[in-house]
Design an enzyme around this catalytic site. Structure first.
Site, PDB file in Angstrom:
ATOM      1  N   ASP A 196       0.881  -1.128   0.041  1.00 51.21           N
ATOM      2  CA  ASP A 196      -0.064   0.238  -0.192  1.00 51.21           C
ATOM      3  C   ASP A 196       0.958   1.310   0.022  1.00 51.21           C
ATOM      4  OD1 ASP A 196      -2.133   1.641   0.300  1.00 51.21           O
ATOM      5  OD2 ASP A 196      -2.527   1.323   2.549  1.00 51.21           O
ATOM      6  N   LYS A 248      -0.952  -0.778  -4.503  1.00 50.49           N
ATOM      7  CA  LYS A 248      -1.708   0.438  -4.889  1.00 50.49           C
ATOM      8  C   LYS A 248      -0.785   1.449  -5.025  1.00 50.49           C
ATOM      9  CE  LYS A 248      -5.316  -0.718  -1.503  1.00 50.49           C
ATOM     10  NZ  LYS A 248      -5.918  -0.185   0.043  1.00 50.49           N
TER      11      LYS A 248
HETATM   12  P1  5GP Z   1       1.957  -0.584   3.763  1.00 53.12           P
HETATM   13  O1  5GP Z   1       2.843  -0.692   4.802  1.00 53.12           O
HETATM   14  O2  5GP Z   1       2.293  -0.953   2.516  1.00 53.12           O
HETATM   15  O3  5GP Z   1       0.960   0.696   3.765  1.00 53.12           O
HETATM   16  O4  5GP Z   1       0.771  -1.629   4.028  1.00 53.12           O
HETATM   17  C1  5GP Z   1       0.710  -2.992   4.081  1.00 53.12           C
HETATM   18  C2  5GP Z   1      -0.275  -3.746   4.896  1.00 53.12           C
HETATM   19  O5  5GP Z   1      -1.344  -2.888   4.878  1.00 53.12           O
HETATM   20  C3  5GP Z   1      -0.816  -4.995   4.148  1.00 53.12           C
HETATM   21  O6  5GP Z   1       0.286  -5.876   4.182  1.00 53.12           O
HETATM   22  C4  5GP Z   1      -2.110  -5.116   4.628  1.00 53.12           C
HETATM   23  O7  5GP Z   1      -2.045  -5.859   5.790  1.00 53.12           O
HETATM   24  C5  5GP Z   1      -2.478  -3.700   4.965  1.00 53.12           C
HETATM   25  N1  5GP Z   1      -3.460  -3.164   3.721  1.00 53.12           N
HETATM   26  C6  5GP Z   1      -3.081  -2.113   3.102  1.00 53.12           C
HETATM   27  N2  5GP Z   1      -4.229  -1.791   2.120  1.00 53.12           N
HETATM   28  C7  5GP Z   1      -5.175  -2.981   2.468  1.00 53.12           C
HETATM   29  C8  5GP Z   1      -6.255  -3.314   1.719  1.00 53.12           C
HETATM   30  O8  5GP Z   1      -6.899  -2.552   0.675  1.00 53.12           O
HETATM   31  N3  5GP Z   1      -7.104  -4.084   2.518  1.00 53.12           N
HETATM   32  C9  5GP Z   1      -6.525  -4.981   3.570  1.00 53.12           C
HETATM   33  N4  5GP Z   1      -7.428  -5.744   3.895  1.00 53.12           N
HETATM   34  N5  5GP Z   1      -5.481  -4.656   3.840  1.00 53.12           N
HETATM   35  C10 5GP Z   1      -4.567  -3.734   3.550  1.00 53.12           C
END
Ligand code: 5GP
Length: 177
Positions: free
Chosen positions: A105, A133
């Site tokens: 994300d 994303k």
């Molecule tokens: P980042 O550190 O890249 O922002 O977030 C990664 C983590 O956020 C992912 O491993 C997941 O657990 C959670 N996450 C981010 N976007 C989503 C989403 O759209 N749906 C869900 N269920 N989890 C998400």
């Protein structure tokens, strides 16, 4: 068909068939790239368990798999975001590591974890994520094996949850907007 989970309505986004096609495509790439080598896959729980399992079944090379959990907490302003890897017992020195994520994300989690992984001096690190994303990027991460680029909307299913629920769906659904 729409699905209500807790207080949100979700609409179909990726079918089980779309996902399996992506899994097969990624597995074929890994089988080719790692021919004659024995990579260690590290799946990041909880969200990646289904993806990791389906992908691992389609690897024909001599691959190993290990599962970790990342617990994040706020460090000092100098250390920034800190993550602790729970269950990282495998010896990574000189290993070819493939990190398996459900979704990247903002990139915050991986950008905090990758330097710690580098400290173990693996031979190589590649990142495999089912979803990305791109628009949400804060910390750019190079994803070597990717299933789908998706819009910046919350998704559930195929291992991903909304407050504990939705992981058991065989498809991926997007929050209705
Ligand atoms: P980042 O550190 O890249 O922002 O977030 C990664 C983590 O956020 C992912 O491993 C997941 O657990 C959670 N996450 C981010 N976007 C989503 C989403 O759209 N749906 C869900 N269920 N989890 C998400």
């Amino acid at each position: 068909m729409k699905k209500i989970i807790h207080d949100k309505t979700f609409v179909p986004f990726l079918t089980g068939k779309d996902i399996q096609q992506a899994v097969t495509r990624i597995a074929e790439q890994i089988n080719m790239d790692y021919k004659g080598r024995s990579p260690l896959c590290i799946a990041i729980l909880n969200g990646s368990f289904m993806f990791a399992s389906d992908l691992f079944k389609q690897l024909s090379i001599d691959a190993e798999i290990s599962f970790i959990k990342l617990a994040s907490y706020k460090g000092t302003s100098s250390t920034g975001n800190v993550v602790t890897a729970i269950g990282l017992e495998a010896v990574l020195h000189n290993r070819d590591v493939i990190l398996i994520e459900d979704i990247v994300d903002t990139g915050k989690t991986l950008s905090a974890f990758l330097p710690q992984l580098q400290d173990h001096q693996p031979a190589s690190i590649k990142i495999c994520s089912l979803l990305h994303k791109k628009e949400a990027t804060v910390h750019p991460i190079k994803i070597d094996y990717l299933g789908f680029e998706i819009p910046n909307l919350f998704v559930v299913g195929y291992g991903l949850d909304y407050d504990g629920l939705g992981r058991n769906l065989d498809q991926i659904m997007q929050v209705e907007h």
